[in-house]
Design a protein around this motif. Structure first.
Motif, short mmCIF file in Angstrom:
data_model
loop_
_atom_site.label_atom_id
_atom_site.label_comp_id
_atom_site.label_asym_id
_atom_site.label_seq_id
_atom_site.Cartn_x
_atom_site.Cartn_y
_atom_site.Cartn_z
N TRP A 188 0.84 -1.21 0.00
CA TRP A 188 0.00 0.00 0.00
C TRP A 188 0.87 1.25 0.00
CZ3 TRP A 188 -5.26 0.62 -0.42
CH2 TRP A 188 -5.74 1.92 -0.20
N ARG A 189 1.92 1.25 0.81
CA ARG A 189 2.80 2.42 0.87
C ARG A 189 3.48 2.67 -0.47
NH1 ARG A 189 8.01 2.88 1.09
NH2 ARG A 189 8.33 0.66 1.53
N ILE A 190 3.98 1.62 -1.10
CA ILE A 190 4.65 1.77 -2.39
C ILE A 190 3.67 2.26 -3.45
CG2 ILE A 190 5.68 0.46 -4.29
CD1 ILE A 190 7.13 -1.20 -2.22
N GLN A 191 2.50 1.64 -3.51
CA GLN A 191 1.49 2.05 -4.49
C GLN A 191 1.08 3.49 -4.28
OE1 GLN A 191 0.33 -0.24 -6.81
NE2 GLN A 191 -1.00 1.23 -7.84
N ASP A 192 0.84 3.86 -3.04
CA ASP A 192 0.39 5.21 -2.72
C ASP A 192 1.46 6.24 -3.08
OD1 ASP A 192 -1.65 6.93 -1.52
OD2 ASP A 192 -0.20 7.27 0.07
N ASN A 193 2.70 5.97 -2.73
CA ASN A 193 3.79 6.91 -3.04
C ASN A 193 3.95 7.10 -4.55
OD1 ASN A 193 4.35 7.25 -0.34
ND2 ASN A 193 6.12 5.88 -0.31
N ALA A 194 3.91 6.00 -5.30
CA ALA A 194 4.09 6.08 -6.75
C ALA A 194 2.93 6.82 -7.40
CB ALA A 194 4.24 4.69 -7.35
N GLU A 195 1.71 6.56 -6.96
CA GLU A 195 0.55 7.24 -7.53
C GLU A 195 0.60 8.73 -7.24
OE1 GLU A 195 -3.09 5.45 -6.30
OE2 GLU A 195 -2.72 3.56 -7.39
N LYS A 196 0.93 9.08 -6.02
CA LYS A 196 0.96 10.50 -5.65
C LYS A 196 2.00 11.27 -6.45
CE LYS A 196 -0.81 10.25 -0.92
NZ LYS A 196 -0.47 10.31 0.53
N SER A 197 3.20 10.70 -6.55
CA SER A 197 4.29 11.44 -7.18
C SER A 197 4.19 11.46 -8.71
CB SER A 197 5.64 10.84 -6.76
OG SER A 197 5.75 9.50 -7.17
N ALA A 198 3.70 10.38 -9.31
CA ALA A 198 3.72 10.29 -10.77
C ALA A 198 2.36 10.47 -11.43
CB ALA A 198 4.30 8.93 -11.19
N LEU A 199 1.28 10.37 -10.68
CA LEU A 199 -0.06 10.52 -11.28
C LEU A 199 -0.80 11.72 -10.73
CD1 LEU A 199 -1.34 6.80 -11.42
CD2 LEU A 199 -0.29 8.15 -13.24
N TRP A 200 -1.16 11.66 -9.45
CA TRP A 200 -2.07 12.68 -8.92
C TRP A 200 -1.43 14.06 -8.88
CZ3 TRP A 200 -4.77 9.12 -10.22
CH2 TRP A 200 -4.89 7.88 -9.61
N THR A 201 -0.15 14.16 -8.54
CA THR A 201 0.51 15.47 -8.52
C THR A 201 0.55 16.09 -9.91
OG1 THR A 201 1.88 14.82 -6.63
CG2 THR A 201 2.66 16.68 -7.96
N VAL A 202 0.82 15.27 -10.91
CA VAL A 202 0.85 15.75 -12.29
C VAL A 202 -0.54 16.18 -12.74
CG1 VAL A 202 1.38 15.12 -14.68
CG2 VAL A 202 2.81 14.25 -12.81
N MET A 203 -1.54 15.42 -12.37
CA MET A 203 -2.91 15.76 -12.76
C MET A 203 -3.38 17.02 -12.06
SD MET A 203 -4.42 11.84 -12.89
CE MET A 203 -6.10 12.26 -13.37
N TYR A 204 -3.02 17.19 -10.80
CA TYR A 204 -3.36 18.42 -10.08
C TYR A 204 -2.75 19.64 -10.78
CZ TYR A 204 -5.66 17.21 -5.62
OH TYR A 204 -6.56 16.85 -4.65
N ALA A 205 -1.49 19.50 -11.21
CA ALA A 205 -0.80 20.62 -11.84
C ALA A 205 -1.49 21.06 -13.12
CB ALA A 205 0.65 20.23 -12.12
N LYS A 206 -2.04 20.12 -13.84
CA LYS A 206 -2.72 20.46 -15.09
C LYS A 206 -4.03 21.21 -14.85
CE LYS A 206 -0.77 16.61 -17.75
NZ LYS A 206 -0.31 17.30 -18.95
N ASP A 207 -4.56 21.09 -13.64
CA ASP A 207 -5.83 21.73 -13.30
C ASP A 207 -5.62 23.04 -12.53
OD1 ASP A 207 -8.71 21.31 -13.51
OD2 ASP A 207 -8.70 21.24 -11.33
N ALA A 208 -4.35 23.37 -12.24
CA ALA A 208 -4.07 24.48 -11.34
C ALA A 208 -4.51 25.83 -11.89
CB ALA A 208 -2.57 24.52 -11.03
N ASP A 209 -4.33 26.07 -13.18
CA ASP A 209 -4.65 27.38 -13.74
C ASP A 209 -6.15 27.62 -13.89
OD1 ASP A 209 -1.97 27.96 -13.91
OD2 ASP A 209 -1.78 27.20 -15.97
N ALA A 210 -6.90 26.56 -14.07
CA ALA A 210 -8.35 26.71 -14.24
C ALA A 210 -9.04 25.57 -13.51
CB ALA A 210 -8.71 26.69 -15.72
N PRO A 211 -9.12 25.66 -12.17
CA PRO A 211 -9.69 24.58 -11.37
C PRO A 211 -11.08 24.17 -11.88
CG PRO A 211 -8.74 26.25 -9.96
CD PRO A 211 -8.74 26.81 -11.36
N GLY A 212 -11.25 22.88 -12.01
CA GLY A 212 -12.53 22.36 -12.51
C GLY A 212 -12.84 21.02 -11.90
#
Length: 213
Positions: A53-77
């Motif tokens: 769980w720790r490995i999966q969570d760390n990888a998802e946060k750093s490589a998926l969710w953080t990147v997806m958040y950044a793409k939504d930063a300028d125009a939150p939706g």
């Protein structure tokens, strides 16, 4: 052709989520049957669940969710709202993992039973939400390179030795269709190691980890 939607293979994500559901179900079943935190099988299942769980969570946060958040930063939706909702559910899981950890450490049977049930409910809710609301957004949000970065990050977190534990854990009690789909993604040498070494070793350890009720 340039307008065709991207399609990424999410086989491993779905298989991992099913493995987490399996483990929390086993822990809850052990608690309902009167099992104690000292039971070898319970401790073994919990250790593997928590590690992966720790490995999966760390990888998802750093490589998926953080990147997806950044793409939504300028125009939150909707993307940010969905990710925030996922994060909220994830916080509940973290707190219950900590609580179950404490119950295991202090060998508290009552707390173990309570948090085993709560953890399964929260894990199921989080993973169901991810599969229904979050994973469908990946192909609309990430580039092929960004999606590939997740695999690299996950393998970095896991390490080559960890792969020998992860793969048989992932496919433990998995449906034949899932097992075939996962193994088809892997190169022949890895499939060979899985069949001849990793899976037998995992099964031997599982047989030794009999419940000590």
């Amino acid at each position: 052709m340039g307008c065709e939607p991207r399609r990424f293979d999410l086989t491993m994500l779905h298989a991992a989520y099913d493995a987490f559901r399996r483990d929390t179900a086993r822990i809850e079943a052990a608690a309902d049957a009167g099992g104690t935190p000292r039971a070898t099988a319970v401790a073994n299942t919990w250790s593997l669940f928590r590690f992966h769980w720790r490995i999966q969570d760390n990888a998802e946060k750093s490589a998926l969710w953080t990147v997806m958040y950044a793409k939504d930063a300028d125009a939150p939706g909707r993307l940010g709202i969905v990710l925030d909702s996922m994060a909220f559910r994830g916080m509940r899981v973290v707190s219950q993992i900590d609580a179950l950890d404490a119950a295991m450490e202090h060998r508290d049977r009552l707390m173990f039973a309570r948090y085993a049930r709560e953890l399964r409910t929260s894990v199921d809710a989080l993973l169901d939400f991810k599969e229904s609301e979050v994973l469908p957004l990946i192909s609309d949000t990430l580039t092929a390179f960004e999606w590939g970065t997740f695999d690299v990050e996950f393998r970095r977190e896991l390490g080559i030795r960890g792969l020998g534990v992860f793969l048989p854990w992932l496919l433990d009690d998995a449906p034949d269709a899932t097992r075939r789909a996962v193994l088809q993604l892997l190169p022949p040498p890895i499939r060979l190691f899985y069949r001849t070494s990793w899976r037998p070793r995992y099964e031997r350890r599982s047989r030794l980890a009999v419940p000590a009720y």
